[in-house]
Enzyme design. Sequence first.
Site, PDB file in Angstrom:
ATOM      1  N   LYS A 117      26.886  51.219  50.579  1.00  0.00           N
ATOM      2  CA  LYS A 117      27.908  52.008  49.901  1.00  0.00           C
ATOM      3  C   LYS A 117      27.563  53.474  50.152  1.00  0.00           C
ATOM      4  O   LYS A 117      26.518  53.954  49.719  1.00  0.00           O
ATOM      5  CB  LYS A 117      27.960  51.718  48.397  1.00  0.00           C
ATOM      6  CG  LYS A 117      28.898  50.592  48.050  1.00  0.00           C
ATOM      7  CD  LYS A 117      30.348  50.999  48.277  1.00  0.00           C
ATOM      8  CE  LYS A 117      31.283  49.798  48.220  1.00  0.00           C
ATOM      9  NZ  LYS A 117      31.288  49.030  49.461  1.00  0.00           N
TER      10      LYS A 117
ATOM     11  N   GLU B 107      25.830  45.673  58.306  1.00  0.00           N
ATOM     12  CA  GLU B 107      25.382  45.296  56.964  1.00  0.00           C
ATOM     13  C   GLU B 107      24.904  43.860  56.878  1.00  0.00           C
ATOM     14  O   GLU B 107      25.541  42.936  57.387  1.00  0.00           O
ATOM     15  CB  GLU B 107      26.516  45.514  55.948  1.00  0.00           C
ATOM     16  CG  GLU B 107      26.108  45.227  54.516  1.00  0.00           C
ATOM     17  CD  GLU B 107      27.165  45.636  53.496  1.00  0.00           C
ATOM     18  OE1 GLU B 107      26.939  45.414  52.295  1.00  0.00           O
ATOM     19  OE2 GLU B 107      28.211  46.178  53.908  1.00  0.00           O
TER      20      GLU B 107
END
Length: 437
Positions: A253, A237
């Site tokens: 997410k 990420e």
Amino acid sequence: MSINNNVSDRQFTRFFIDVTPVLKEQMLNWANRFNICCFMDNNAYTADLHSYECLIATGAWKWIKLSAGNAFPLLNAFYRQEPGWVFGHFGFDLKAETELVPSLLPDHIGFPDCYFFVPEHLILVQPKQVLISSYSIDPATILRQIMDLPLPVVNQTTPVVLKPRIDKETYIQKVNAIKAHIRRGDCYELNFCQEFFASPAEIDPVYVFRSLSSISPNPFSVFYKLDDIHLMCASPERFLRIENGIVRSQPIKGTAARDIVNPVADAELARCLASSEKEKSENVMVVDLVRNDLSRFCKPGSVEVEELFGVYSFPQVHQMISTVKGEIAAGLNWVDAVQQSFPMGSMTGAPKRRVLELIESFEQVRRGIFSGAVGYCTPDGNADFNVVIRSLLYNSTSKYLSCPVGSAITWYADPYYEYEECLLKVAAMRKAVGGGF
């Protein structure tokens, strides 16, 4: 060939050479000789938003170590004095400064809240060339030192078992208590982390990082050492990337397991993730939070969602990733951007300050560098920072090894599924230290 950097006084020498996996391992071994080092590895991901295959910064020529309170203004002053290449990290506990939520939980690792350094030696790696700069050693000597190193030796001999700090029943009770807060309207989403740990633990951090990278080669991987404390990170990420005044954040997410053996089943798992209303609801909440964060330091009207609900496949998992971008307002820089958006929404929840208060009440240990960011800034003000997840933290003096993992809790969260998601996320780190389950 030497090239001048037109902002700082760094001189780089360019070497045309094939950068093989063995050479990268030799670079890592060479970097580990220094008490301060940052080895950032893209692991051959070819996305447009990566400038280098690898960056290696070693030796603190100049440095600043800060605690939450006045860290961001002091870091800004440091960068104005040293407007060149700087590397370092922002720890999660800077929330005490940005959101006025103090950190009172125990800290077993000891990373400072904020640390940045001007590297004595800097290596920029691209697939067919290496650029080396040093304030004290001839670049050709550095390359020769690296290439003369023997092939890496496996040093990890004793498996280490990472055990959960809380049992499954306690975890489920905590998730249900968080959902009660959501039902009362205290928050909409909360990233709840639990810790897996071993103490005392004897590991070779370089070997563990190499092992983790081979198991889970992700695009924001980092080996980061400050004296006796180590980060071995396999993050997929990105927190923030700033390039020519344009900032992008790419929150994750939504997670699904992979089926490497059966491509048809694997594709179905990715499809199910892409169509999951639960995962999309979690993702869109953090996207809204990131849009709000970016609007604090971007030009009005410039913030937009560049991609929503993209599904990307990594060695261990499929992930749902969105991209939010904006144009930084005049007079602001990368330090201001981080200050206005930290901690990142994907590791907190919404509303941010309230969930940070709840995190302090539900979690057992201080996150430290976990849920923080490691990265670099260039002389022209471009910057790139990851989100520190999928990581092992190690204090070689106290022999404490920590592996926090978490998931987003919403009203629709199934506590049993969230627990299994944590086990899925910790699997690569458990395997890297040889302990299995």
